[in-house]
Enzyme design. Structure first.
Site, PDB file in Angstrom:
ATOM      1  N   THR A 294       0.829  -1.212   0.000  1.00 28.89           N
ATOM      2  CA  THR A 294       0.000   0.000   0.000  1.00 28.89           C
ATOM      3  C   THR A 294       0.865   1.264   0.000  1.00 28.89           C
ATOM      4  O   THR A 294       0.579   2.227  -0.711  1.00 28.89           O
ATOM      5  CB  THR A 294      -0.922   0.053   1.234  1.00 28.89           C
ATOM      6  OG1 THR A 294      -1.561  -1.200   1.378  1.00 28.89           O
ATOM      7  CG2 THR A 294      -1.972   1.130   1.071  1.00 28.89           C
ATOM      8  N   HIS A 469      -2.793  -2.810  -5.145  1.00 26.06           N
ATOM      9  CA  HIS A 469      -1.883  -3.893  -5.543  1.00 26.06           C
ATOM     10  C   HIS A 469      -2.704  -5.163  -5.606  1.00 26.06           C
ATOM     11  O   HIS A 469      -3.878  -5.152  -5.247  1.00 26.06           O
ATOM     12  CB  HIS A 469      -0.725  -4.040  -4.552  1.00 26.06           C
ATOM     13  CG  HIS A 469      -1.185  -4.072  -3.115  1.00 26.06           C
ATOM     14  ND1 HIS A 469      -1.779  -5.166  -2.541  1.00 26.06           N
ATOM     15  CD2 HIS A 469      -1.207  -3.102  -2.164  1.00 26.06           C
ATOM     16  CE1 HIS A 469      -2.114  -4.897  -1.298  1.00 26.06           C
ATOM     17  NE2 HIS A 469      -1.800  -3.641  -1.037  1.00 26.06           N
TER      18      HIS A 469
HETATM   19  C1  GP9 Z   1      -2.238  -0.744   6.409  1.00 25.12           C
HETATM   20  C2  GP9 Z   1      -2.886  -0.945   5.110  1.00 25.12           C
HETATM   21  C3  GP9 Z   1      -2.530  -2.272   4.506  1.00 25.12           C
HETATM   22  O1  GP9 Z   1      -2.377   0.515   6.963  1.00 25.12           O
HETATM   23  O2  GP9 Z   1      -2.681   0.116   4.276  1.00 25.12           O
HETATM   24  O3  GP9 Z   1      -1.233  -2.314   4.045  1.00 25.12           O
HETATM   25  P1  GP9 Z   1      -0.718  -3.435   3.033  1.00 25.12           P
HETATM   26  O4  GP9 Z   1      -0.440  -4.662   3.848  1.00 25.12           O
HETATM   27  O5  GP9 Z   1      -1.782  -3.681   2.019  1.00 25.12           O
HETATM   28  O6  GP9 Z   1       0.499  -2.847   2.427  1.00 25.12           O
HETATM   29 MN    MN Z   2      -2.797  -2.636   0.524  1.00 23.35          MN
END
Ligand code: GP9
Ligand code: MN
Length: 631
Positions: A294, A469
């Site tokens: 993310t 993603h």
């Molecule tokens: C955590 C969320 C998820 O704050 O944005 O993160 P990810 O595991 O998808 O990178």
């Molecule tokens: Mn994510």
């Protein structure tokens, strides 16, 4: 108390005392969230492993120095713990090197430090007092000269314990050290002291690259960008949303394969499907993230730079100079806010957002989160949007508000009452459950649109939405091939599965399905185009998705790429439409063939590599600090 026993040595006493103390501090002074037994186990053994590692050094010393070493080491380590406690009381976070040297955080702390001290903090120094008492008052001789064999044994034990701890941590969080994740995760898994060492190594590595960089490297990058990734042509959509609010939604783990698709004859995402007709919906849009997931998706779309080949720039380069969307829109009078119901330190967002020019971060503390309204990673998306509205309606216009959803995140848990579509039936529990959380995300977006309409915000805004993603990794390919009704998932299919939905919803505009290829680096120039912001002085690796002279390829971080005609991945060149193999670029000696094979993909390959290396140079060298974007 201890029996006087010749076999008990000071390094063991100190390790046990200090280990127990550290564990208590983890449990009672820091708010560390433990999700399962393995995490509890790691948190329990780590303090002893670390303490043993520190104090075992003393066995290599002369007897008269051992006592002094242990006392000072214990004092120093205790002070480190205590500074972290004080900092944590104020900021809910652990100390890091950049914070110590460049943050205003610590300066803020300086004035109020007395207020942070609690009377019972005295217990933190109890092991020091005990060691002093035993060795000085009671005159216990707990030191001795160790024979070489014993020294080596103690050293090997210390290292073996450390390795064991690391292996457990790696099982619990694969790639923990490469990816960084969250400071709390790191502390939880490797302990506070190892975390500090990790942080120091990380910071010095990136500092070294920064120190040796100079502004000269930028000129060739600027020439490249001007010639290859810029499309300043104005289209009908140029400035269509000038002065309007920009609402951006990150659709957690949402992949394009579910859009306009069905499960047992039922639409998976009915609302988003309807939006594909009422928005500009890009069906060939690829995520370009790497280990930062993310955080990478945010990094790419805010900066139009590539993510790093390893680690998350959000962690490793949060102190760099950037020229981000919030900064650029800030110059146009936009206020920017991010809404995300997670700890602000996750992915180091708090530091990074300050630096990217985000004015306001509504993190978990802005929300009411309880067992009833959360699932999986936290607050349910429907609740998240609903609770966000009171903040959104009070933002000064025009604003750039970015929402990061969470429910559709691995392991895709959902309460039964929230499931409105069946699970898939395959050997992959992950894929089976995915459809339900995807449907939930779809419904939450529909509710959000309703909130926006009811509050009157809708008319004054444009809404841009992007999948961050993939949600389903190639580990689930067998199940995925069942769902997609394919014999197998080939490398070509694997690339096509990296498509994520991208919507540009402009109230009052029809839109339609857009087939041009695009990626997350294109988001920033596209936004600037729609808002009518002149970005000709920007240095960006993307191009406006609506432009006629677009860059004709999308590069993924692992070197794979997609062009209008071809897809290149794992050394093989495919026809983009049919998936037919057009030839492979040899992998050299390993393939038993060291002659170079050219394919239709070859000309792009060099350019993709060059472009990535330019982006890396900007980040590693912090090159934007040498550039004046207003010129
Ligand atoms: C955590 C969320 C998820 O704050 O944005 O993160 P990810 O595991 O998808 O990178
Ligand atoms: Mn994510």
């Amino acid at each position: 108390m201890f029996q006087r026993n010749e076999n008990i040595k000071l390094y063991i006493v100190a390790s046990l005392l200090f280990g127990a103390k550290t564990y208590m501090i983890y449990r009672f002074f820091f708010n560390i969230n433990l999700e399962n037994v393995v995490q509890e186990l790691i948190l329990f053994i780590n303090p002893f492993v670390t303490a043993f590692l520190i104090f075992a050094v003393s066995v290599w010393m002369k007897e008269k120095n051992q006592l002094r070493f242990i006392r000072y080491a214990a004092l120093l380590a205790t002070l480190i713990l205590y500074f972290n406690i004080l900092f944590y009381r104020s900021f809910g976070d652990f100390l890091t090197i950049p914070l110590l040297f460049q943050g205003s955080n610590v300066a803020d702390l300086g004035s109020s430090v007395i207020a942070l001290i609690e009377p019972f903090d005295i217990f933190i120094f109890i092991d020091l007092a005990l060691i002093w008492y035993l060795t000085v008052q009671k005159k216990w001789t707990l030191t001795t000269t160790f024979p070489r064999k014993k020294k080596l044994l103690v050293l090997s034990m210390a290292l073996a314990f450390l390795l064991g701890n690391y292996i457990l941590a790696e099982i619990e969080r694969p790639q923990l050290l490469q990816r960084g994740f969250d400071r709390e995760y790191l502390v939880k898994n490797i302990g506070l002291f190892n975390f500090h060492i990790y942080d120091i190594v990380q910071q010095s590595r990136s500092q070294a690259q920064r120190v040796f960089a100079d502004g000269n490297e930028l000129s060739s990058i600027i020439t490249y960008v001007d010639e290859n990734t810029t499309d300043n042509e104005e289209t009908d959509l140029y400035g269509i949303a000038k002065g309007k609010n920009l609402i951006f939604v990150t659709l957690e783990s949402l992949q394009t394969f579910v859009i306009n698709n069905t499960l047992n004859g039922e639409e998976v995402t009915p609302f988003l499907n309807s939006l594909t007709e009422e928005s500009y919906y890009f069906e060939n849009f690829y995520h370009q993230t790497e280990q930062g997931k993310t955080a990478d998706s945010e990094f790419i779309m805010e900066n139009s730079l590539y993510p790093l080949p390893s680690g998350a720039a959000y962690f490793t380069h949060s102190g760099n100079t950037y020229h981000s969307t919030p900064q650029m829109l800030g110059e146009e009078g936009y206020m920017s806010a991010v809404f995300h119901a997670n700890n602000s330190s996750f992915w180091n967002r708090n530091s990074m957002y300050d630096n990217l020019g985000v004015d306001q971060f509504y993190d978990i503390n802005a929300y009411e989160v309880n067992d009833g309204n959360s699932v999986g990673w936290g607050l349910k998306d429907k609740e998240f949007f609903e609770q966000s509205m009171k903040y959104l309606t009070n933002l000064p216009e025009p604003y750039y508000a970015r929402f990061i959803t969470l429910t559709n995140h691995h392991p895709f848990d959902l309460d039964e009452e929230d499931a409105t579509i069946d699970q898939f039936d395959s050997n992959s529990n992950t894929l089976n459950k995915y459809f339900q959380t995807v449907r939930y995300l779809d419904e939450s977006i529909e509710e959000f649109f309703n909130h926006l309409k009811e509050s009157g915000i809708y008319e004054d805004s444009i809404i841009v939405m992007m999948g961050d993603h993939y949600g389903i990794s190639d580990f689930h390919n067998r199940a995925m091939s069942m769902y997609l009704d394919k014999e197998e998932i080939t490398s070509y299919d694997q690339i096509q599965l990296q498509r994520v939905p991208f919507f540009v919803h402009i109230p009052g505009q029809e839109g339609g399905v857009m087939s041009q290829i695009g990626g997350q680096v294109d988001v920033k120039p596209t936004i600037m185009h729609l808002l009518g912001v002149d970005d000709s002085a920007d240095i960006s690796f993307g191009t406006n998705l609506f432009g006629p002279n677009r860059k004709d390829y999308v590069a993924l971080r692992d070197g794979s790429f997609i062009t209008d005609d071809y897809i290149f991945t794992k050394d093989v060149c495919y026809d983009r439409e049919s998936g037919e193999e057009l030839g492979s670029e040899n992998s050299g000696i390993l393939a038993g063939d060291d002659s170079d094979t050219e394919t239709a993909c070859s000309p792009f390959r060099e350019q993709v590599e060059l472009e990535m290396s330019y982006s890396d140079k900007i980040i590693y060298g912090d090159l934007f600090r040498f550039h004046d974007f207003t010129e």
